[in-house]
Design an enzyme around this catalytic site. Structure first.
Site, PDB file in Angstrom:
ATOM      1  N   LYS A 151       0.881  -1.180   0.000  1.00 48.17           N
ATOM      2  CA  LYS A 151       0.000   0.000   0.000  1.00 48.17           C
ATOM      3  C   LYS A 151       0.912   1.221   0.000  1.00 48.17           C
ATOM      4  CE  LYS A 151      -1.846   2.902   2.162  1.00 48.17           C
ATOM      5  NZ  LYS A 151      -1.524   4.315   1.785  1.00 48.17           N
ATOM      6  N   GLU A 226       8.714   0.676  11.315  1.00 48.40           N
ATOM      7  CA  GLU A 226       9.847   1.587  11.061  1.00 48.40           C
ATOM      8  C   GLU A 226       9.290   2.990  11.153  1.00 48.40           C
ATOM      9  OE1 GLU A 226      12.842   0.744  10.884  1.00 48.40           O
ATOM     10  OE2 GLU A 226      13.000  -1.263  10.028  1.00 48.40           O
ATOM     11  N   CYS A 260      13.904   9.613   7.651  1.00 43.56           N
ATOM     12  CA  CYS A 260      13.724   9.195   9.038  1.00 43.56           C
ATOM     13  C   CYS A 260      15.041   9.204   9.799  1.00 43.56           C
ATOM     14  CB  CYS A 260      13.095   7.817   9.077  1.00 43.56           C
ATOM     15  SG  CYS A 260      13.976   6.635   8.066  1.00 43.56           S
ATOM     16  N   GLU A 351       9.979  15.654  15.513  1.00 45.35           N
ATOM     17  CA  GLU A 351      10.465  15.355  14.166  1.00 45.35           C
ATOM     18  C   GLU A 351       9.840  16.357  13.193  1.00 45.35           C
ATOM     19  OE1 GLU A 351       8.997  11.833  12.077  1.00 45.35           O
ATOM     20  OE2 GLU A 351      11.030  11.426  11.407  1.00 45.35           O
TER      21      GLU A 351
END
Ligand code: NAD
Length: 447
Positions: A151, A226, A260, A351
């Site tokens: 997806k 993750e 990331c 973040e």
């Protein structure tokens, strides 16, 4: 959904999003394809994956161009990513013949273990590295004998769709690898709750990852997560300062900071703090932001107008330094360096996922560790020092899944990758990746 080129705002494609019924049909196709796929002889499964890798190699330029158009990646980065997809497929094509169990001594018989594929695996992908993240999950899952539904993120389905076509062309049977563009809360959520999906590999934000883990629990689905990061780049006074400062921008601004593993917090030992900032300013001034296809471009646009707004919300007041970027069409944002009065500054703790880095001073190893670990994230990080003992002490003390010393490298497909704390669960890549896509079956045979 209209797919937009983030550098030009042109519409690239119209992609139909799968609803719940279409997601269920995809799961049914994958479920039906599974028994035959797991029975394919290991050498044949390996050969099919190698053929797939060869097609990726042949279509490397096309895939890279698609990624540049859809995600704004620089041409150099996109070419590397297409090569990484090829290499990951080749690497896991070496796995089927080596996926053996063990014989464990027992009285009265023989005890064997088998690594059994799980069945249907869902791979949910973010928009920042669409094709590589897809293949880090799909390749080992396929090698282990599972069928896979990918997806992709809403904004970036194009390379995934092309890879699914290449898989068919390579000879992978229908239903073995499907790509299902769809909304996260619809197609993604349905894959997570569907009882016939046995495992979810989710790469994305920590907030959604938490939700995925909670919902997967209802069917005791295996998950690999993750998630996000706020990684520290720790520079000691004894480091090669010139090199540390010269490489710090790419460690956070690569892919426009939408990484990331971005080293978005720079911790500098007090005696060299001012000197480092001066050098960093020079290095950031050299970062070229612009047309991702132009040679010499270091940084392309952000993925969308919405994301640019989110990134901009973190830059309040006057930054320590801000580089240049194009104006006009495209979702541009300049590389930005912040210094902080307080370590609780939201820009230093959250973040940002854009080209914004915060720099703070520290005194000594203990304080560096304290600041580096003062976060719920733990994905990656860097340590700069010429003292090998300190490098090892710091590497053990910093809570992160992937660290580098005097370098910023963190992802190689043949070494393990993943986060600790709320940056993730489980590991991808490396020699043990198939363990995340199999269950161990123990069989005792009486003499
Ligand atoms: P996101 O969490 O918004 O979306 C990720 C994927 O999840 C998308 O495909 C989305 O459609 C899907 N999704 C959304 N809601 C869902 C739901 N309820 N159920 C199932 N699926 C759902 O993340 P993003 O904005 O696409 O990506 C950025 C984030 O990804 C950052 O936090 C970044 O750090 C993280 N990331 C982590 C890694 C890693 O390896 N640790 C790699 C790349 C990106």
């Amino acid at each position: 959904m209209k797919i937009i080129n983030p550098a030009t705002e042109e519409v690239l494609a119209d992609v139909e999003l799968a609803d719940v019924a279409e997601t269920d049909r995809a799961v049914e196709r994958a479920r039906r394809a599974f028994p035959a796929w797991r029975e394919v002889a290991p050498g044949d499964r390996a050969r099919l994956l190698r053929r797939f890798a060869d097609l990726v190699e042949r279509h490397g330029e096309e895939l890279a161009a698609l990624e540049t158009a859809n995600a704004g990646h620089t041409a150099g980065n996109a070419a590397w990513e297409a090569g990484n997809v090829r290499d990951v497929l080749h690497y896991y094509a070496g796995a089927p013949e080596r996926e053996h169990g063990r014989q464990i001594p027992v009285p009265g018989g023989v005890n064997l273990t088998f690594a059994e594929p799980l069945g249907v695996v869902g791979v949910i992908v973010p928009w920042n590295f669409p094709m590589v993240v897809m293949m880090w999950g799909a390749a080992p899952a396929l090698a282990a004998g599972n069928t896979v539904i990918v997806k992709p993120a809403e904004w970036t389905p194009l390379t995934a769709l092309r890879l699914a076509e290449l898989a068919l062309e390579a000879g992978l049977p229908q239903g073995v690898l499907q790509v299902l563009p769809g909304a996260g809360e619809v197609a993604g959520a349905r894959l997570v709750e569907h009882p016939a999906v046995r495992k979810i590999v989710f790469t994305g934000s920590t907030d959604v990852g938490r939700l995925v883990a909670a919902r997967a629990a209802a069917t005791v689905k295996r998950v690999t997560l993750e998630l996000g990061g706020k990684s520290a780049n720790i520079v000691f006074a004894d480091a090669d300062l010139e090199r540390a400062a010269a490489t710090a921008p790419s460690a956070v601004f690569d892919n426009s900071g939408q990484d990331c593993c971005a080293r978005s917090r720079i911790l500098v030992e007090r005696p060299v703090y001012e000197e480092f900032l001066d050098r960093l300013r020079e290095a950031v001034a050299d970062v070229t932001v612009g047309d991702p296809l132009a040679p010499g471009t270091d940084m392309g646009p952000l993925i969308s107008a919405e994301h640019r707004e989110r990134v901009a919300s973190y830059v309040t007041g006057v930054p320590y330094f801000q580089g240049a970027c194009p104006s006009g069409r495209g979702f541009w944002f300049p590389p930005t360096v912040l210094t902080h009065e307080s370590l609780d500054d939201r820009a230093f703790t959250e973040e940002i996922f854009g080209p914004v880095v915060g720099v703070v001073p520290f005194s000594g190893e203990a304080e560096a560790v304290e600041i580096a670990n003062n976060t719920e994230y733990g994905l990656s990080g860097s340590i700069w020092t010429r003292d090998v003992g300190r490098a090892l002490r710091m590497a053990r003390a910093v809570e992160a899944g992937n660290l580098s010393v005097n370098s910023h490298s963190s992802v190689r497909y043949w070494t393990p990758f993943g986060g600790v704390k709320q940056s993730g669960l489980g590991r991808e890549l490396g020699p043990d990746a198939l363990a995340a896509f199999t269950d161990t079956k123990n069989v005792f045979i009486a003499h």
